[in-house]
Design an enzyme around this catalytic site. Sequence first.
Site, PDB file in Angstrom:
ATOM      1  N   TYR A 104      24.502  42.835  44.426  1.00 41.94           N
ATOM      2  CA  TYR A 104      23.561  42.166  45.329  1.00 41.94           C
ATOM      3  C   TYR A 104      23.926  42.434  46.798  1.00 41.94           C
ATOM      4  O   TYR A 104      23.068  42.776  47.622  1.00 41.94           O
ATOM      5  CB  TYR A 104      23.614  40.674  45.022  1.00 41.94           C
ATOM      6  CG  TYR A 104      22.727  39.785  45.850  1.00 41.94           C
ATOM      7  CD1 TYR A 104      21.355  39.729  45.634  1.00 41.94           C
ATOM      8  CD2 TYR A 104      23.267  38.954  46.831  1.00 41.94           C
ATOM      9  CE1 TYR A 104      20.550  38.884  46.374  1.00 41.94           C
ATOM     10  CE2 TYR A 104      22.478  38.099  47.573  1.00 41.94           C
ATOM     11  CZ  TYR A 104      21.115  38.071  47.343  1.00 41.94           C
ATOM     12  OH  TYR A 104      20.325  37.236  48.082  1.00 41.94           O
ATOM     13  N   LYS A 131      21.715  44.265  49.607  1.00 43.68           N
ATOM     14  CA  LYS A 131      21.279  43.488  50.772  1.00 43.68           C
ATOM     15  C   LYS A 131      21.680  44.158  52.088  1.00 43.68           C
ATOM     16  O   LYS A 131      20.938  44.147  53.064  1.00 43.68           O
ATOM     17  CB  LYS A 131      21.852  42.068  50.704  1.00 43.68           C
ATOM     18  CG  LYS A 131      21.150  41.179  49.683  1.00 43.68           C
ATOM     19  CD  LYS A 131      19.664  41.108  49.946  1.00 43.68           C
ATOM     20  CE  LYS A 131      18.934  39.977  49.277  1.00 43.68           C
ATOM     21  NZ  LYS A 131      17.483  40.103  49.402  1.00 43.68           N
TER      22      LYS A 131
HETATM   23  P1  NAI Z   1      13.371  32.672  44.459  1.00 45.84           P
HETATM   24  O1  NAI Z   1      13.907  33.072  43.131  1.00 45.84           O
HETATM   25  O2  NAI Z   1      12.776  31.339  44.562  1.00 45.84           O
HETATM   26  O3  NAI Z   1      12.323  33.738  44.956  1.00 45.84           O
HETATM   27  C1  NAI Z   1      12.354  35.079  44.593  1.00 45.84           C
HETATM   28  C2  NAI Z   1      11.008  35.445  44.030  1.00 45.84           C
HETATM   29  O4  NAI Z   1      10.939  36.835  43.808  1.00 45.84           O
HETATM   30  C3  NAI Z   1      10.748  34.780  42.699  1.00 45.84           C
HETATM   31  O5  NAI Z   1       9.570  34.006  42.747  1.00 45.84           O
HETATM   32  C4  NAI Z   1      10.622  35.942  41.733  1.00 45.84           C
HETATM   33  O6  NAI Z   1       9.711  35.716  40.672  1.00 45.84           O
HETATM   34  C5  NAI Z   1      10.197  37.067  42.621  1.00 45.84           C
HETATM   35  N1  NAI Z   1      10.527  38.370  42.075  1.00 45.84           N
HETATM   36  C6  NAI Z   1      11.669  38.733  41.457  1.00 45.84           C
HETATM   37  N2  NAI Z   1      11.593  40.024  41.086  1.00 45.84           N
HETATM   38  C7  NAI Z   1      10.377  40.484  41.496  1.00 45.84           C
HETATM   39  C8  NAI Z   1       9.751  41.743  41.428  1.00 45.84           C
HETATM   40  N3  NAI Z   1      10.340  42.786  40.837  1.00 45.84           N
HETATM   41  N4  NAI Z   1       8.535  41.863  41.971  1.00 45.84           N
HETATM   42  C9  NAI Z   1       7.907  40.810  42.549  1.00 45.84           C
HETATM   43  N5  NAI Z   1       8.471  39.604  42.621  1.00 45.84           N
HETATM   44  C10 NAI Z   1       9.681  39.437  42.107  1.00 45.84           C
HETATM   45  O7  NAI Z   1      14.561  32.817  45.493  1.00 45.84           O
HETATM   46  P2  NAI Z   1      14.654  32.651  47.076  1.00 45.84           P
HETATM   47  O8  NAI Z   1      15.907  31.974  47.329  1.00 45.84           O
HETATM   48  O9  NAI Z   1      13.427  32.106  47.630  1.00 45.84           O
HETATM   49  O10 NAI Z   1      14.881  34.148  47.524  1.00 45.84           O
HETATM   50  C11 NAI Z   1      13.988  34.894  48.332  1.00 45.84           C
HETATM   51  C12 NAI Z   1      14.736  36.058  48.937  1.00 45.84           C
HETATM   52  O11 NAI Z   1      15.731  35.573  49.841  1.00 45.84           O
HETATM   53  C13 NAI Z   1      15.477  36.923  47.943  1.00 45.84           C
HETATM   54  O12 NAI Z   1      15.393  38.268  48.334  1.00 45.84           O
HETATM   55  C14 NAI Z   1      16.904  36.450  48.051  1.00 45.84           C
HETATM   56  O13 NAI Z   1      17.821  37.416  47.645  1.00 45.84           O
HETATM   57  C15 NAI Z   1      16.967  36.161  49.535  1.00 45.84           C
HETATM   58  N6  NAI Z   1      18.043  35.255  49.929  1.00 45.84           N
HETATM   59  C16 NAI Z   1      18.004  33.938  49.578  1.00 45.84           C
HETATM   60  C17 NAI Z   1      19.021  33.099  49.976  1.00 45.84           C
HETATM   61  C18 NAI Z   1      18.987  31.647  49.664  1.00 45.84           C
HETATM   62  O14 NAI Z   1      19.899  30.933  50.130  1.00 45.84           O
HETATM   63  N7  NAI Z   1      18.009  31.157  48.939  1.00 45.84           N
HETATM   64  C19 NAI Z   1      20.194  33.595  50.704  1.00 45.84           C
HETATM   65  C20 NAI Z   1      20.097  34.969  51.079  1.00 45.84           C
HETATM   66  C21 NAI Z   1      19.055  35.762  50.677  1.00 45.84           C
END
Ligand code: NAI
Length: 736
Positions: free
Chosen positions: A163, A167
Amino acid sequence: MDTLRFDGRVALVTGAGGGLGREYALLFAERGAAIVVNDLGGDIKGGGKSQRAADKVVNEIRAKGGKAVANYDSVEDGEKLVKTALDHFGRIDILINNAGILRDRSFARTSDLDWDLVHRVHLRGAFQVTRAAWPHMKEQNYGRIIFTASAAGLYGNFGQANYSSAKLGLVGLSNTLAIEGMKYNINCNSIAPLAGSRLTQTVMTPEMVEALKPFYVAPVVVYLCHESCNENGEIIECGAGWYAKLRLQRSKGLVVRKKNVNFTPEEICRNWDIATDFSEPSYPSSIQDANMVMLQALEEYNQSEEPSSNNEETSGDGFNPSKAIGFQFPPATFSYTSRDAILYALGVGVSTSQTDHLKFLFELNDEFCVLPSYGVIPAQIASMGLFGSSIPGLEDIDVTKILHGEQYLELYRPLPSSGTLTSVATILDILDKGSGAVIVVGIETFDESKQLVAYNQFITFLVGAGHFGGKRNSDKIKQSFKTPSRAPDASVKQITTVDQAAIYRLSGDHNPLHIDPSFAAMGGFSQPILHGLCSFGYATRHVLKQYAGNDVSKFKAIKVRFSKPVLPGQTIQTNMWKQENRILIQCKVVETGDVVLSDGYIELTDVASVTTSPAESESYILKSEMIFNEMGKQMAQSPDLVGKVNGVFLYNITAGNKVAGQWTVVAKAPSGQVYKGEPKSGKADCTVTMADEDFFQLVTGSLNPQQAFMAGKLKVKGNIMLLQKAGKLFEQYAKL
Ligand code: NAI
């Protein structure tokens, strides 16, 4: 200020079926943008798919009167996502690359699938969608793109090799597209968010999830995508309603390659601390900026002087090594009593908490004796003249540029428990090491009946006094032995006290560097440092105890190199390798892993057949005790800081799975207080439970609070946000 509106704009948000993506989609829609809500609807590991997540958000937007359409494809099919935007809304202005999954594993257990899936969704997915959107943005001469990076990529995080690499890859992608897109008015920025979502809820407490709502990130992203925002190629950290810009900082740097300097790994090693010093940083912000220094280096090289063809000694008027070599200092007498020897023993860590302390600390004990390493003290006093101005050829040396490099001590008989010793010091050699001069001083110490008791060799390094055409090596220097690469045969750890240098200096080395913070600051240290010869005393004690049953008559000689300073309060670990009667030694600071004494050894006349166990490390007081004591003092002096924190904290410090100490920290205006035990009145706002060593590492900056929390090392009950403020109370330790 006008409301930031997005009427007529089309935003594609990937992974918008929940978490952060959903918040972005809702906020953009609320402000007039038409939204493509993309989400594959799978699980957090990248398995499965469903239309539910995207549909739900589309319905939410429409219910509020907004415009939205769903797309259920994977970001790996970037063209399809962009086509949805074009088919429904005729353009694409904003792209938020947000979709993500996690497949956390320690590095050794990371499978090809763990690696590939994470890279495919985050990095390749963002590439595919962005590449599909790019020509349209170029064509319309407008675009705003966000890449979602992560603190895990910027700083690394245990269990997230796949990851974090993806990133940080996104940051690289964003940086390059920021450059390529600039002339088409396409701005690209990276964000490193922190939010409670389904990706993070398993590693966050409910309080943290509540405090870190995804909504607290959305306005930052929305602002970055507004046409009025000119930020481009930046990294923005954001969460909990806080945001900041992150930049690269570069240390001072140094051109080592000069016409008169051998460009070797040793030269790099010698100059390491200067080149990597961050006290005068620069902030390169482009590849041109970054590479400019190489051109400057070339320029400096071209301008550097040709090597001198003769052997003339050229380093300044008052520095003339050939005059100084062979100089003998006037004999120096040194009288001491058992009291002085005891003070020295305390200075090098003998403590009444050790079972065998009496022979070093109590003059009436039958076995009372003087630690062998005390043999450096009379010699050091005899050679103090080196730092005066009375030596021909060394009149002008700058005392602030002198570093103690190596030390050798040999005893011919145990030191008497009191008496008068006479020492004669001679400058044996002066070597040219390029970046400085090495001065070798040999000192013979005699007792009252003119018997030779000790021989010392002080090797000092005079920074900046090299290049005088002298020789590089000397056969007069007592040999060192390389530290073996195998695991040590024995190892003893001992914590020094915060007052260690203050006690040690009373034995004769009164250099303010070891006691006066402002003087230490001039030398570039965050606080006064321990004397190298104090660590030398610790090493001697550890070997003597481990291999000679504390019998001082078995000590013959010691040689060490001083590599880095120890700070009072840190833990010294002496690693030992037995080679017949020679015990090779290396000392490290446990808290930082820094090697402080290297390539050392101690010769014994006879190695005890039964070695004692290194039990000392177990009988120490909690390290945390020292921190809380210091903190109490600090708080008394910083009412402002205390007022800003405004809370009561209970710390349960554990050792061996039991609570071994409890401290209450009352940080409430007008003044703070720290005491042992539970709060005397009321309840703590926040209770922290941590192992002693973890707590020490946390406050000294070698353990990251968030990682500690995630790894279950930091347990918190109550107001976690308040605890983050309490971090300020410990900040002075983080500099250690
Ligand atoms: P989340 O799991 O709620 O949102 C991620 C979304 O991406 C999910 O709804 C999922 O269904 C969708 N997804 C996954 N694979 C996919 C694909 N191949 N095509 C289309 N959609 C797909 O998680 P969150 O926390 O909202 O994460 C959003 C972004 O922020 C991610 O990239 C995560 O790595 C990044 N991030 C989040 C942090 C946090 O503290 N929540 C910290 C650092 C980065």
